[in-house]
Design a protein around this motif. Sequence first.
Motif, PDB file in Angstrom:
ATOM      1  N   TRP A  15       0.849  -1.185   0.000  1.00 39.48           N
ATOM      2  CA  TRP A  15       0.000   0.000   0.000  1.00 39.48           C
ATOM      3  C   TRP A  15       0.887   1.239   0.000  1.00 39.48           C
ATOM      4  O   TRP A  15       2.080   1.169   0.328  1.00 39.48           O
ATOM      5  CB  TRP A  15      -0.966   0.007   1.176  1.00 39.48           C
ATOM      6  CG  TRP A  15      -0.383   0.297   2.521  1.00 39.48           C
ATOM      7  CD1 TRP A  15      -0.105   1.535   3.052  1.00 39.48           C
ATOM      8  CD2 TRP A  15      -0.008  -0.648   3.529  1.00 39.48           C
ATOM      9  NE1 TRP A  15       0.411   1.411   4.314  1.00 39.48           N
ATOM     10  CE2 TRP A  15       0.477   0.085   4.639  1.00 39.48           C
ATOM     11  CE3 TRP A  15      -0.039  -2.036   3.610  1.00 39.48           C
ATOM     12  CZ2 TRP A  15       0.937  -0.532   5.801  1.00 39.48           C
ATOM     13  CZ3 TRP A  15       0.406  -2.644   4.771  1.00 39.48           C
ATOM     14  CH2 TRP A  15       0.883  -1.896   5.844  1.00 39.48           C
ATOM     15  N   GLN A  16       0.296   2.316  -0.384  1.00 38.58           N
ATOM     16  CA  GLN A  16       0.966   3.614  -0.302  1.00 38.58           C
ATOM     17  C   GLN A  16       0.182   4.457   0.685  1.00 38.58           C
ATOM     18  O   GLN A  16      -0.989   4.208   0.923  1.00 38.58           O
ATOM     19  CB  GLN A  16       0.986   4.285  -1.676  1.00 38.58           C
ATOM     20  CG  GLN A  16       1.857   3.536  -2.672  1.00 38.58           C
ATOM     21  CD  GLN A  16       1.831   4.155  -4.040  1.00 38.58           C
ATOM     22  OE1 GLN A  16       0.913   4.880  -4.383  1.00 38.58           O
ATOM     23  NE2 GLN A  16       2.831   3.842  -4.843  1.00 38.58           N
ATOM     24  N   GLY A  17       0.833   5.468   1.210  1.00 42.11           N
ATOM     25  CA  GLY A  17       0.145   6.327   2.169  1.00 42.11           C
ATOM     26  C   GLY A  17       0.380   5.869   3.589  1.00 42.11           C
ATOM     27  O   GLY A  17       1.095   4.892   3.833  1.00 42.11           O
ATOM     28  N   LYS A  18      -0.233   6.564   4.507  1.00 40.05           N
ATOM     29  CA  LYS A  18       0.026   6.270   5.911  1.00 40.05           C
ATOM     30  C   LYS A  18      -1.151   5.535   6.544  1.00 40.05           C
ATOM     31  O   LYS A  18      -2.290   5.968   6.452  1.00 40.05           O
ATOM     32  CB  LYS A  18       0.274   7.590   6.654  1.00 40.05           C
ATOM     33  CG  LYS A  18       0.681   7.378   8.096  1.00 40.05           C
ATOM     34  CD  LYS A  18       1.369   8.600   8.671  1.00 40.05           C
ATOM     35  CE  LYS A  18       1.576   8.473  10.175  1.00 40.05           C
ATOM     36  NZ  LYS A  18       2.207   7.223  10.589  1.00 40.05           N
ATOM     37  N   ALA A 151     -11.776 -14.576  -1.553  1.00 39.41           N
ATOM     38  CA  ALA A 151     -11.142 -14.121  -0.310  1.00 39.41           C
ATOM     39  C   ALA A 151     -10.304 -12.874  -0.568  1.00 39.41           C
ATOM     40  O   ALA A 151     -10.284 -11.947   0.251  1.00 39.41           O
ATOM     41  CB  ALA A 151     -10.284 -15.234   0.276  1.00 39.41           C
ATOM     42  N   LYS A 152      -9.620 -12.844  -1.711  1.00 40.21           N
ATOM     43  CA  LYS A 152      -8.794 -11.676  -2.034  1.00 40.21           C
ATOM     44  C   LYS A 152      -9.681 -10.439  -2.198  1.00 40.21           C
ATOM     45  O   LYS A 152      -9.358  -9.366  -1.694  1.00 40.21           O
ATOM     46  CB  LYS A 152      -7.991 -11.934  -3.314  1.00 40.21           C
ATOM     47  CG  LYS A 152      -6.854 -12.925  -3.119  1.00 40.21           C
ATOM     48  CD  LYS A 152      -5.953 -13.032  -4.332  1.00 40.21           C
ATOM     49  CE  LYS A 152      -6.553 -13.831  -5.436  1.00 40.21           C
ATOM     50  NZ  LYS A 152      -5.650 -14.086  -6.561  1.00 40.21           N
ATOM     51  N   GLU A 153     -10.793 -10.621  -2.901  1.00 38.43           N
ATOM     52  CA  GLU A 153     -11.697  -9.481  -3.112  1.00 38.43           C
ATOM     53  C   GLU A 153     -12.302  -9.019  -1.790  1.00 38.43           C
ATOM     54  O   GLU A 153     -12.398  -7.818  -1.523  1.00 38.43           O
ATOM     55  CB  GLU A 153     -12.799  -9.868  -4.107  1.00 38.43           C
ATOM     56  CG  GLU A 153     -12.274  -9.932  -5.527  1.00 38.43           C
ATOM     57  CD  GLU A 153     -13.324 -10.384  -6.538  1.00 38.43           C
ATOM     58  OE1 GLU A 153     -13.011 -10.362  -7.736  1.00 38.43           O
ATOM     59  OE2 GLU A 153     -14.438 -10.770  -6.120  1.00 38.43           O
ATOM     60  N   PHE A 159     -10.360  -4.066   3.793  1.00 41.92           N
ATOM     61  CA  PHE A 159      -9.215  -3.228   4.165  1.00 41.92           C
ATOM     62  C   PHE A 159      -9.472  -1.779   3.758  1.00 41.92           C
ATOM     63  O   PHE A 159      -9.206  -0.846   4.530  1.00 41.92           O
ATOM     64  CB  PHE A 159      -7.953  -3.759   3.467  1.00 41.92           C
ATOM     65  CG  PHE A 159      -6.664  -3.257   4.064  1.00 41.92           C
ATOM     66  CD1 PHE A 159      -6.027  -3.964   5.069  1.00 41.92           C
ATOM     67  CD2 PHE A 159      -6.086  -2.076   3.627  1.00 41.92           C
ATOM     68  CE1 PHE A 159      -4.836  -3.510   5.622  1.00 41.92           C
ATOM     69  CE2 PHE A 159      -4.895  -1.614   4.163  1.00 41.92           C
ATOM     70  CZ  PHE A 159      -4.267  -2.337   5.173  1.00 41.92           C
ATOM     71  N   PHE A 160     -10.008  -1.605   2.573  1.00 40.53           N
ATOM     72  CA  PHE A 160     -10.298  -0.245   2.100  1.00 40.53           C
ATOM     73  C   PHE A 160     -11.391   0.395   2.959  1.00 40.53           C
ATOM     74  O   PHE A 160     -11.289   1.564   3.335  1.00 40.53           O
ATOM     75  CB  PHE A 160     -10.726  -0.280   0.631  1.00 40.53           C
ATOM     76  CG  PHE A 160     -11.008   1.083   0.071  1.00 40.53           C
ATOM     77  CD1 PHE A 160      -9.973   1.941  -0.261  1.00 40.53           C
ATOM     78  CD2 PHE A 160     -12.308   1.528  -0.095  1.00 40.53           C
ATOM     79  CE1 PHE A 160     -10.219   3.215  -0.748  1.00 40.53           C
ATOM     80  CE2 PHE A 160     -12.570   2.795  -0.582  1.00 40.53           C
ATOM     81  CZ  PHE A 160     -11.523   3.650  -0.908  1.00 40.53           C
ATOM     82  N   GLU A 161     -12.408  -0.370   3.255  1.00 42.66           N
ATOM     83  CA  GLU A 161     -13.499   0.176   4.072  1.00 42.66           C
ATOM     84  C   GLU A 161     -13.019   0.533   5.485  1.00 42.66           C
ATOM     85  O   GLU A 161     -13.548   1.436   6.113  1.00 42.66           O
ATOM     86  CB  GLU A 161     -14.642  -0.840   4.165  1.00 42.66           C
ATOM     87  CG  GLU A 161     -15.421  -0.965   2.869  1.00 42.66           C
ATOM     88  CD  GLU A 161     -16.376  -2.159   2.851  1.00 42.66           C
ATOM     89  OE1 GLU A 161     -17.159  -2.245   1.905  1.00 42.66           O
ATOM     90  OE2 GLU A 161     -16.311  -3.002   3.772  1.00 42.66           O
ATOM     91  N   GLN A 166      -6.105   1.717  -0.477  1.00 44.39           N
ATOM     92  CA  GLN A 166      -6.245   0.711  -1.533  1.00 44.39           C
ATOM     93  C   GLN A 166      -5.010  -0.187  -1.554  1.00 44.39           C
ATOM     94  O   GLN A 166      -3.893   0.310  -1.676  1.00 44.39           O
ATOM     95  CB  GLN A 166      -6.388   1.426  -2.886  1.00 44.39           C
ATOM     96  CG  GLN A 166      -6.742   0.516  -4.048  1.00 44.39           C
ATOM     97  CD  GLN A 166      -8.189   0.052  -3.985  1.00 44.39           C
ATOM     98  OE1 GLN A 166      -9.098   0.863  -3.842  1.00 44.39           O
ATOM     99  NE2 GLN A 166      -8.384  -1.247  -4.077  1.00 44.39           N
ATOM    100  N   LEU A 167      -5.212  -1.472  -1.435  1.00 41.25           N
ATOM    101  CA  LEU A 167      -4.091  -2.398  -1.513  1.00 41.25           C
ATOM    102  C   LEU A 167      -3.767  -2.702  -2.975  1.00 41.25           C
ATOM    103  O   LEU A 167      -4.676  -2.797  -3.809  1.00 41.25           O
ATOM    104  CB  LEU A 167      -4.420  -3.703  -0.793  1.00 41.25           C
ATOM    105  CG  LEU A 167      -4.570  -3.615   0.725  1.00 41.25           C
ATOM    106  CD1 LEU A 167      -5.057  -4.943   1.290  1.00 41.25           C
ATOM    107  CD2 LEU A 167      -3.258  -3.214   1.383  1.00 41.25           C
TER     108      LEU A 167
END
Lengths: 278, 172
Positions: A15-18, A151-153, A159-161, A166-167
């Motif tokens: 991921w990017q960002g903090k 599972a990936k989706e 994770f995003f929610e 965004q991974l």
Amino acid sequence: MAAIRKSGGVVPYFWQGKLVDPRDDEFAEHLSLQRFRTIENAASEEVSVGWITPADPTGDNFSPEDLDGGIGTWLRFRIDKKSMPMKWLQIHRDAAEKARGKKMSAKERRELKEDLMDQLLPRVLPTITLVDALLFDDRKTVLLFATSKSAKEAFTKLFFETFSIQLEPADPLQSGMRSDINDELKHTLERVNPIRWPNTTLDNAKTRAPITDMPRPAPSVVEPKVAKKPQTETSASDSSQNESPPFEVDEAAGMSAETTSTEDALEAPVEAKMEDQQ
Amino acid sequence: MSQASQGVETHGFLGEEFLTWMWFKWETEGGEFTLSGGRIVGIAIDDFLTFAALTEDETEQTLRRGSPTRTEEARTALRQGHRLRKARLLIAEGERQWTATIDAPSLTLGGVKLPEDAEECESEMDRTADRAANWLALHEIVQALYRLFLKERLTSDYQSTGAEQQANWMAR
């Protein structure tokens, strides 16, 4: 609480960002907001996805010590899926048709199915899938211990929610772009074409054909989904295919496999039961 | 299309070239790699190989059990210019050894077996910490090997140097 698994499949993401510091209480609060919610008593076909901890499968508690994965943070999410057992539907329909001595019309079948769902679904227990991930905040990397598409989706969405981040899968492009190769090589990476290795079984001389580039595959275009025409007549097996729940279950929990590829067959034993790994 | 699958579709071939390159390096140089920081890792191809089809219409070929890299089928596939799509690898660093099946287009790892838990592990928490370190180490080794490959693969004279040597090996 058992230790984290020591075998199986793993899908890395960047991921990017903090991200919120996993050592802070705020991290657990974020998980808690997207915690797992039970559908045990639901009267309809549905799927529930949410965070739990390795120590508590209910999603009620998020103690920071339960997330301790040594140099990483141990995440676990739970996917519950409730669906109508199609065998029951078929048995009831066969019995109804036998009693009246003729086949049911499509409308009658639909009505019978709706009645049965109202009766049976509150009694049906959902299937449960537990999926682990290890998060390494300092490396902006998370390893997901499941390889099925569903599972990936579910994981990337959850994770995003949870963190509004965004991974990105660590595929050959992203792995290269995230590496320490210089900018010029990164520029080349984005545009590189596959090597066409010569087929020397066709050569009849001692010299082999030269190495050449071949066109790089273009990303496929996603066709807009076309609404399906309602079916007027379905067999029992058709019915089970067309009315499957909206979520593909993870093979890891011993539910229906979504593919029969060589790799999946190879991995089936190690992914069959999560408890075995722990 | 999601970004998630785009990299696999457009650059999945690089993962296949990477896996084939590791086989080439293993056979011709012994499979020992020096990574950044002086870490030395060894790799070997184990008992499972899948060759990528050259076109969508072709059949994928899988070889398993025994020593598939030594079979005539494997040599023929290389001579025909096939890349590896999947392979089970043995990866070692110091005392630690992993096995993993790499899916080249996505660089995901299947059927991983971590090294044995360290003897010092006395509790489940210790075991979790030890295994987490081993999972991360495996991921970082694969990424570091891929980086080594890219540094060679993306140079402007690759076709006349590294690729030429690999093509000769594939044609053997």
